[in-house]
Design an enzyme around this catalytic site. Structure first.
Site, mmCIF file in Angstrom:
data_model
loop_
_atom_site.group_PDB
_atom_site.id
_atom_site.type_symbol
_atom_site.label_atom_id
_atom_site.label_comp_id
_atom_site.label_asym_id
_atom_site.label_seq_id
_atom_site.Cartn_x
_atom_site.Cartn_y
_atom_site.Cartn_z
ATOM 1 C CD GLU A 13 -2.715 1.408 2.428
ATOM 2 O OE1 GLU A 13 -3.210 0.442 3.039
ATOM 3 O OE2 GLU A 13 -2.798 2.587 2.831
ATOM 4 C CG HIS A 15 -0.628 5.706 -1.203
ATOM 5 N ND1 HIS A 15 -1.568 4.900 -1.792
ATOM 6 C CD2 HIS A 15 -0.816 5.568 0.129
ATOM 7 C CE1 HIS A 15 -2.310 4.328 -0.849
ATOM 8 N NE2 HIS A 15 -1.873 4.704 0.322
ATOM 9 C CG ASP A 284 -0.778 4.409 4.264
ATOM 10 O OD1 ASP A 284 -0.845 4.781 3.077
ATOM 11 O OD2 ASP A 284 -1.675 4.668 5.102
HETATM 12 ZN ZN ZN Z 1 -2.840 4.486 2.166
#
Ligand code: ZN
Length: 321
Positions: A13, A15, A284
């Site tokens: 995950e 980005h 993340d």
């Molecule tokens: Zn995220």
């Protein structure tokens, strides 16, 4: 660079920000300052921070809202976002893989774009963000995307987005100015995405698509911790209500990731509720830094074999890497 665990690390995950989405959203997508600069970097800075944490591969996904920002007829723009991402992966196939960004405001086109991204560009699935035109992802209008994902045998990653304006007004506005995280990682994102997960289980989409695969980040957005209670409450607590086999749905259709939630108690609870084979490492980035994630994994109270599954084995199987 290998991590200190000696394991290959795949983070799923992670980005980035496409310049045309940034323009379409007039600078609202992605955050500010260094976070935004990191999102825009698909080269040295990103790779250096991956290397410093021993992360071998990032499965790249657009930050919210991705191609969901585009109008229903702006399909060329949405396709171009994925084409540019494919170029990034093609330049460094040993370091990057990709999730598609879907033009969900046009669900039929979104299903076609998923197929194009998987079939022609080699993407591993898609990531969807929060609400689309105020609708949750379980809305029947989006079911063609799940049907297509099932037929392609790729997962849909259900990622947070900003709460509905009416929810912000009713629930959060008193605290937004002083504590903006109440709308995002602090609380709002979790509530939004856990709600999407519960709604998917109630919607009937898993009857229509019995093999569809859903990924939730942030250690399952709290759902593993609540699974017993959800299963009890929707399993016949109210004699006249319809029942739903929540535990069955959750443990069959859902995978979760460690994104932004490096907690041993949360991890062990998740292992106990759904088994280690459905838990995948992610960070993340750049909303969370890489090193705290990989350093946490070095000391998780699991066997070396189970840690290896979380760091790479489960991702290789689910994403066919
Ligand atoms: Zn995220």
């Amino acid at each position: 660079m290998a991590s200190r665990t000696g394991s290959q690390i795949i983070a799923i995950e992670e980005h980035y920000l496409d310049a045309d989405v940034a323009e379409k959203t007039q600078g609202r997508a992605g955050g500010r300052g260094e976070t935004r600069d990191r999102l825009a970097d698909l080269g040295e800075w990103r790779l250096r921070e991956m290397d410093e944490a021993g992360i071998d591969i990032q499965v790249l996904s657009h930050c919210p809202p991705g191609a969901q920002a585009f109008d229903p007829d702006e399909l060329d723009r949405a396709r171009a976002v994925n084409d540019r991402l494919a170029q990034t992966v093609k330049a460094k196939p040993d370091r990057f893989a990709a999730f598609a960004s879907l033009p969900l405001r046009n669900p039929a086109a979104a299903a076609d774009e998923l197929q194009r991204c998987v079939g022609e560009l080699g993407f591993k699935g898609a990531m969807v963000h929060g609400l689309t035109d105020g609708k949750f992802i379980d809305d029947r209008s989006f079911w063609p995307v799940f049907e297509r994902a099932q037929s392609l045998d790729v997962p849909i990653y259900v990622h947070p987005g900003r709460p509905h304006p009416a929810v912000i007004e009713a629930y959060y506005k008193d605290y937004v100015e002083k504590f903006p995280s109440i709308l995002s990682a602090g609380w709002g994102f979790t509530v939004e995405t856990a709600t999407a997960g519960v709604r998917l289980m109630l919607s009937g989409v898993f009857d229509k698509c019995p093999d569809v695969k859903i990924i939730l980040g942030h250690m399952g957005e709290g759902l593993p911790f609540l699974l017993w209670r959800l299963d009890m409450a929707f399993g016949g607590m109210h004699p006249d209500a319809a029942t739903v086999p929540i535990r069955e749905h959750f443990c069959k259709h859902f995978w979760i990731t460690t994104s932004g939630n490096f907690s041993n108690p949360a991890l062990l609870c998740s292992v106990m509720e759904m088994g280690v084979d459905r838990i995948l490492f992610s960070v993340d980035w750049p909303y969370v830094m890489n090193r705290p994630g990989s350093e946490w994994m070095e000391g998780v109270p699991l066997s070396a074999e189970d840690r290896e599954k979380i760091l790479n084995g489960n991702a290789k199987r689910l994403l066919k890497m």
